[in-house]
Design a protein around this motif. Structure first.
Motif, PDB file in Angstrom:
ATOM      1  N   ASN A  34       1.290  -1.331   0.049  1.00  0.00           N
ATOM      2  CA  ASN A  34       0.296  -0.150   0.535  1.00  0.00           C
ATOM      3  C   ASN A  34       0.970   1.504  -0.069  1.00  0.00           C
ATOM      4  O   ASN A  34       0.364   2.381  -0.516  1.00  0.00           O
ATOM      5  N   ALA A  35       2.160   1.052   0.656  1.00  0.00           N
ATOM      6  CA  ALA A  35       3.280   2.322   0.519  1.00  0.00           C
ATOM      7  C   ALA A  35       4.226   2.911  -0.977  1.00  0.00           C
ATOM      8  O   ALA A  35       4.798   3.330  -0.928  1.00  0.00           O
ATOM      9  N   LEU A  36       3.896   2.020  -1.758  1.00  0.00           N
ATOM     10  CA  LEU A  36       4.393   1.052  -3.076  1.00  0.00           C
ATOM     11  C   LEU A  36       3.680   1.900  -3.651  1.00  0.00           C
ATOM     12  O   LEU A  36       2.613   1.610  -4.352  1.00  0.00           O
ATOM     13  N   PRO A  37       4.379   2.726  -4.712  1.00  0.00           N
ATOM     14  CA  PRO A  37       3.470   2.681  -6.240  1.00  0.00           C
ATOM     15  C   PRO A  37       3.435   1.608  -7.465  1.00  0.00           C
ATOM     16  O   PRO A  37       3.546   0.152  -6.635  1.00  0.00           O
ATOM     17  N   ASN A  38       2.084   2.227  -7.468  1.00  0.00           N
ATOM     18  CA  ASN A  38       1.467   0.217  -8.059  1.00  0.00           C
ATOM     19  C   ASN A  38       1.428   0.744  -9.780  1.00  0.00           C
ATOM     20  O   ASN A  38       1.502   1.834 -10.258  1.00  0.00           O
ATOM     21  N   GLY A  39       1.932  -0.377 -10.932  1.00  0.00           N
ATOM     22  CA  GLY A  39       1.811  -0.201 -11.798  1.00  0.00           C
ATOM     23  C   GLY A  39       3.213  -0.498 -11.987  1.00  0.00           C
ATOM     24  O   GLY A  39       4.292  -1.392 -11.332  1.00  0.00           O
ATOM     25  N   HIS A  40       4.056   0.400 -13.892  1.00  0.00           N
ATOM     26  CA  HIS A  40       5.401   0.133 -14.606  1.00  0.00           C
ATOM     27  C   HIS A  40       5.807   0.881 -14.664  1.00  0.00           C
ATOM     28  O   HIS A  40       4.790   1.764 -15.312  1.00  0.00           O
ATOM     29  N   LEU A  41       7.182   0.613 -14.549  1.00  0.00           N
ATOM     30  CA  LEU A  41       7.469   2.370 -15.336  1.00  0.00           C
ATOM     31  C   LEU A  41       7.672   1.999 -17.129  1.00  0.00           C
ATOM     32  O   LEU A  41       8.538   0.940 -17.296  1.00  0.00           O
ATOM     33  N   GLU A  42       7.704   2.813 -17.529  1.00  0.00           N
ATOM     34  CA  GLU A  42       8.239   3.103 -18.919  1.00  0.00           C
ATOM     35  C   GLU A  42       9.423   4.283 -19.385  1.00  0.00           C
ATOM     36  O   GLU A  42       8.646   5.583 -18.457  1.00  0.00           O
ATOM     37  N   SER A  43       9.591   4.480 -20.549  1.00  0.00           N
ATOM     38  CA  SER A  43      10.493   5.714 -20.869  1.00  0.00           C
ATOM     39  C   SER A  43      10.733   5.633 -22.202  1.00  0.00           C
ATOM     40  O   SER A  43      10.232   4.288 -22.605  1.00  0.00           O
ATOM     41  N   LYS A  44      10.638   6.684 -22.072  1.00  0.00           N
ATOM     42  CA  LYS A  44      10.396   7.098 -23.703  1.00  0.00           C
ATOM     43  C   LYS A  44      11.185   7.996 -24.728  1.00  0.00           C
ATOM     44  O   LYS A  44      12.203   8.767 -23.511  1.00  0.00           O
ATOM     45  N   ILE A  45      11.842   8.158 -25.820  1.00  0.00           N
ATOM     46  CA  ILE A  45      13.337   7.935 -25.935  1.00  0.00           C
ATOM     47  C   ILE A  45      12.673   9.805 -26.558  1.00  0.00           C
ATOM     48  O   ILE A  45      11.920   9.389 -28.054  1.00  0.00           O
ATOM     49  N   ILE A  46      12.877  10.828 -26.189  1.00  0.00           N
ATOM     50  CA  ILE A  46      12.329  12.417 -26.695  1.00  0.00           C
ATOM     51  C   ILE A  46      13.926  13.161 -27.055  1.00  0.00           C
ATOM     52  O   ILE A  46      14.547  13.365 -26.345  1.00  0.00           O
ATOM     53  N   ASN A  47      14.131  14.029 -28.761  1.00  0.00           N
ATOM     54  CA  ASN A  47      15.561  13.643 -28.993  1.00  0.00           C
ATOM     55  C   ASN A  47      16.909  13.898 -28.490  1.00  0.00           C
ATOM     56  O   ASN A  47      17.316  14.687 -27.790  1.00  0.00           O
ATOM     57  N   GLY A  48      16.685  12.343 -28.110  1.00  0.00           N
ATOM     58  CA  GLY A  48      17.814  11.319 -27.762  1.00  0.00           C
ATOM     59  C   GLY A  48      17.901  11.600 -26.207  1.00  0.00           C
ATOM     60  O   GLY A  48      19.111  10.974 -25.597  1.00  0.00           O
ATOM     61  N   ASN A  49      16.608  12.125 -25.197  1.00  0.00           N
ATOM     62  CA  ASN A  49      17.019  12.465 -23.929  1.00  0.00           C
ATOM     63  C   ASN A  49      15.610  10.979 -23.187  1.00  0.00           C
ATOM     64  O   ASN A  49      14.909  11.585 -23.801  1.00  0.00           O
ATOM     65  N   VAL A  50      15.942  10.209 -22.445  1.00  0.00           N
ATOM     66  CA  VAL A  50      15.653   9.921 -21.974  1.00  0.00           C
ATOM     67  C   VAL A  50      14.091  10.217 -20.488  1.00  0.00           C
ATOM     68  O   VAL A  50      14.927  10.633 -19.930  1.00  0.00           O
ATOM     69  N   TYR A  51      12.615  10.018 -20.274  1.00  0.00           N
ATOM     70  CA  TYR A  51      11.863  10.389 -20.212  1.00  0.00           C
ATOM     71  C   TYR A  51      11.274   9.205 -19.700  1.00  0.00           C
ATOM     72  O   TYR A  51      10.929   7.830 -20.318  1.00  0.00           O
ATOM     73  N   TYR A  52      10.703   9.141 -17.542  1.00  0.00           N
ATOM     74  CA  TYR A  52      10.734   8.627 -17.627  1.00  0.00           C
ATOM     75  C   TYR A  52       8.561   8.361 -17.440  1.00  0.00           C
ATOM     76  O   TYR A  52       9.061   9.434 -16.969  1.00  0.00           O
ATOM     77  N   TYR A  53       7.861   7.163 -16.884  1.00  0.00           N
ATOM     78  CA  TYR A  53       6.622   7.480 -16.858  1.00  0.00           C
ATOM     79  C   TYR A  53       5.996   6.266 -16.116  1.00  0.00           C
ATOM     80  O   TYR A  53       6.966   5.238 -15.789  1.00  0.00           O
TER      81      TYR A  53
END
Length: 112
Positions: A34-53
């Motif tokens: 209950n104290a931890l995030p639920n879901g999974h991590l995804e990354s996108k590369i935009i203009n050579g930079n990695v962004y996490y969701y």
């Protein structure tokens, strides 16, 4: 249930004790989850930079939460949650099997 002495009752007591341990561990895991995030991590590369969701389901819809360019801590939390979910699944299965055995014993002995 286990008030009489003998090898069978010793085994029944062991099963009852194990069931209590499983229930306690399950409650602890559920509280930690209950104290931890639920879901999974995804990354996108935009203009050579990695962004996490963080991607997760809420009210039947897949949602995303932007995390930024650094997600080390939340990645560890998501991995921990995944490990706990696997452990929880195994604990619930063991609990189910033990309850089934104890129920069969009670039914065979006419104990409610």
């Amino acid at each position: 249930m286990s008030t009489t002495k003998g090898p069978m009752w010793k085994r029944v007591k062991e099963l009852e004790d194990r069931l209590l341990q499983l229930e306690e561990r399950r409650k602890n895991i559920e509280a930690e989850l209950n104290a931890l995030p639920n879901g999974h991590l995804e990354s996108k590369i935009i203009n050579g930079n990695v962004y996490y969701y963080l991607r997760y389901w809420e009210e039947g819809k897949l949602k995303s939460r932007y995390l930024g360019r650094e997600a080390t801590k939340i990645k560890e939390q998501v991995e921990r949650a995944s490990e706990l979910k696997r452990e929880l699944s195994m604990l619930k299965e063991e609990e189910r099997r033990i309850r089934k055995v104890l129920d069969r014993i009670s039914l065979a002995l006419g104990i409610d």
